[in-house]
Design a protein around this motif. Structure first.
Motif, PDB file in Angstrom:
ATOM      1  N   VAL A  67       0.907  -1.224   0.040  1.00 44.93           N
ATOM      2  CA  VAL A  67       0.014   0.070   0.094  1.00 44.93           C
ATOM      3  C   VAL A  67       0.757   1.322   0.080  1.00 44.93           C
ATOM      4  O   VAL A  67       0.597   1.997  -0.725  1.00 44.93           O
ATOM      5  CB  VAL A  67      -0.970   0.078   1.318  1.00 44.93           C
ATOM      6  N   GLN A 111       2.456   2.022  -3.598  1.00 47.78           N
ATOM      7  CA  GLN A 111       1.711   2.503  -4.685  1.00 47.78           C
ATOM      8  C   GLN A 111       1.890   3.884  -4.963  1.00 47.78           C
ATOM      9  O   GLN A 111       2.058   4.890  -4.072  1.00 47.78           O
ATOM     10  CB  GLN A 111       0.178   2.426  -4.239  1.00 47.78           C
ATOM     11  N   ASP A 112       1.796   4.148  -6.193  1.00 51.51           N
ATOM     12  CA  ASP A 112       1.926   5.458  -6.676  1.00 51.51           C
ATOM     13  C   ASP A 112       0.442   6.084  -6.724  1.00 51.51           C
ATOM     14  O   ASP A 112      -0.440   5.709  -7.455  1.00 51.51           O
ATOM     15  CB  ASP A 112       2.406   5.581  -8.188  1.00 51.51           C
ATOM     16  N   ILE A 113       0.538   7.168  -5.997  1.00 47.14           N
ATOM     17  CA  ILE A 113      -1.017   7.828  -5.761  1.00 47.14           C
ATOM     18  C   ILE A 113      -0.716   9.339  -6.353  1.00 47.14           C
ATOM     19  O   ILE A 113       0.170  10.147  -6.128  1.00 47.14           O
ATOM     20  CB  ILE A 113      -1.287   8.140  -4.344  1.00 47.14           C
ATOM     21  N   GLU A 114      -1.642   9.838  -7.265  1.00 43.31           N
ATOM     22  CA  GLU A 114      -1.390  11.073  -7.944  1.00 43.31           C
ATOM     23  C   GLU A 114      -2.477  11.941  -7.029  1.00 43.31           C
ATOM     24  O   GLU A 114      -3.432  11.744  -6.768  1.00 43.31           O
ATOM     25  CB  GLU A 114      -2.169  11.087  -9.402  1.00 43.31           C
ATOM     26  N   LEU A 115      -1.870  13.184  -6.595  1.00 46.81           N
ATOM     27  CA  LEU A 115      -2.420  13.960  -5.700  1.00 46.81           C
ATOM     28  C   LEU A 115      -3.021  15.009  -6.649  1.00 46.81           C
ATOM     29  O   LEU A 115      -2.564  15.463  -7.554  1.00 46.81           O
ATOM     30  CB  LEU A 115      -1.252  14.553  -4.597  1.00 46.81           C
TER      31      LEU A 115
END
Length: 216
Positions: free
Chosen positions: A177, A180-184
Motif C-alpha cells: 500500500v 503504490q503511486d498515488i496522484e495528488l
C-alpha cells in the motif's frame, strides 16, 4: 487384468530392465488385482464424497439413480480404504432409503456403525420419515450454484465494476500500500501545509495504542 508387470512398481526400477517387446508385455504376474484400478476407484469414491457431503439435493440424486445396490456390491472388495468411502456414501443415503431398507441390510448398517466416524447429532440410523421427505432440491441446487457464481465473479473477474464494487478484494499489506503511486490533486498540493498542521501537528496521537491495535 489390465496389468503390465514390467511397468509396475517396484519391478520397473529394481534389477535389470528387459527390453519391452510384444511378447514381454503379455507376460503378467500372479497378483489378484491391479493397483491402478484400485487407486482409481478409491479416488472416484473420494471425489463423490466431496461432491455430495452435506448437499441434500446431490444425496437424493444418488438415491434416485439407485446407487445403494452398486455400492453394497463394492463392499465385496476387501480393501479397507475403499470400504470406508463406500460406507460413507451409504451412510449419507440411509436416511432417505426408508426403514425397510435398513431392516434388510443390517450387516451394512453394522459396518457403518463400526467403521465410519459419527457425530452427536447424527440421525442416519433412525432418520425420521418426515424429516427425510424430499423437498424442493432443485431450488437448493440453484441457490448454491448462484452463490458460487457470485463469489467467482466477485473474486476473480477483475473487469466487473458496478454494484458489487464495494466487495472487491482489499490489499491489506502495508508495504504494497505504501509503495503504490498515488496522484495528488492540484488543490491538495496547494493546501498541503494547512492539511499537515491540521491532521498531523495539531492532533494528539497515542502511538503506543495505535501500534498495539494495528499489529505493526
Amino acid at each position: 487384468k489390465n496389468n503390465i508387470a514390467l511397468q509396475d512398481f517396484p519391478s520397473c526400477v529394481i534389477g535389470e530392465q528387459p527390453e519391452l517387446t510384444a511378447e514381454t508385455l503379455e507376460v503378467g504376474d500372479t497378483s489378484l488385482y491391479c493397483w491402478r484400478n484400485m487407486f482409481s476407484c478409491i479416488n472416484l469414491l473420494r471425489v463423490l464424497n466431496k461432491l455430495t457431503k452435506w448437499k441434500h439435493s446431490r444425496i437424493m440424486m444418488l438415491v434416485v439413480f439407485k446407487s445403494a445396490p452398486i455400492l453394497k456390491r463394492t463392499l465385496k472388495v476387501k480393501h479397507a480404504m475403499l470400504q470406508l468411502y463406500v460406507l460413507k456414501l451409504l451412510k449419507m443415503q440411509t436416511k432417505y432409503l426408508g426403514r425397510q431398507w435398513r431392516k434388510t441390510n443390517m450387516k451394512t448398517m453394522s459396518a457403518i456403525y463400526t467403521k465410519v466416524r459419527h457425530r452427536l447429532n447424527d440421525d442416519w440410523a433412525f432418520g425420521n420419515d418426515v424429516d427425510s421427505r424430499p423437498w424442493d432440491f432443485q431450488s437448493e441446487e440453484c441457490a448454491l450454484r448462484s452463490a458460487v457464481d457470485r463469489f467467482n465473479n466477485r473474486r476473480y473477474d477483475k473487469g466487473v465494476r458496478g454494484e458489487e464494487g464495494e466487495y472487491q478484494p482489499v490489499d491489506n499489506c502495508i508495504n504494497s500500500v505504501l509503495g503504490q503511486d498515488i496522484e495528488l490533486t492540484d488543490e491538495f498540493k496547494a493546501n498541503y501545509e494547512r492539511w499537515l498542521h491540521k491532521e498531523v501537528y495539531n492532533s494528539q496521537i497515542d502511538w503506543d495504542e495505535l501500534l498495539k491495535f494495528t499489529g505493526i
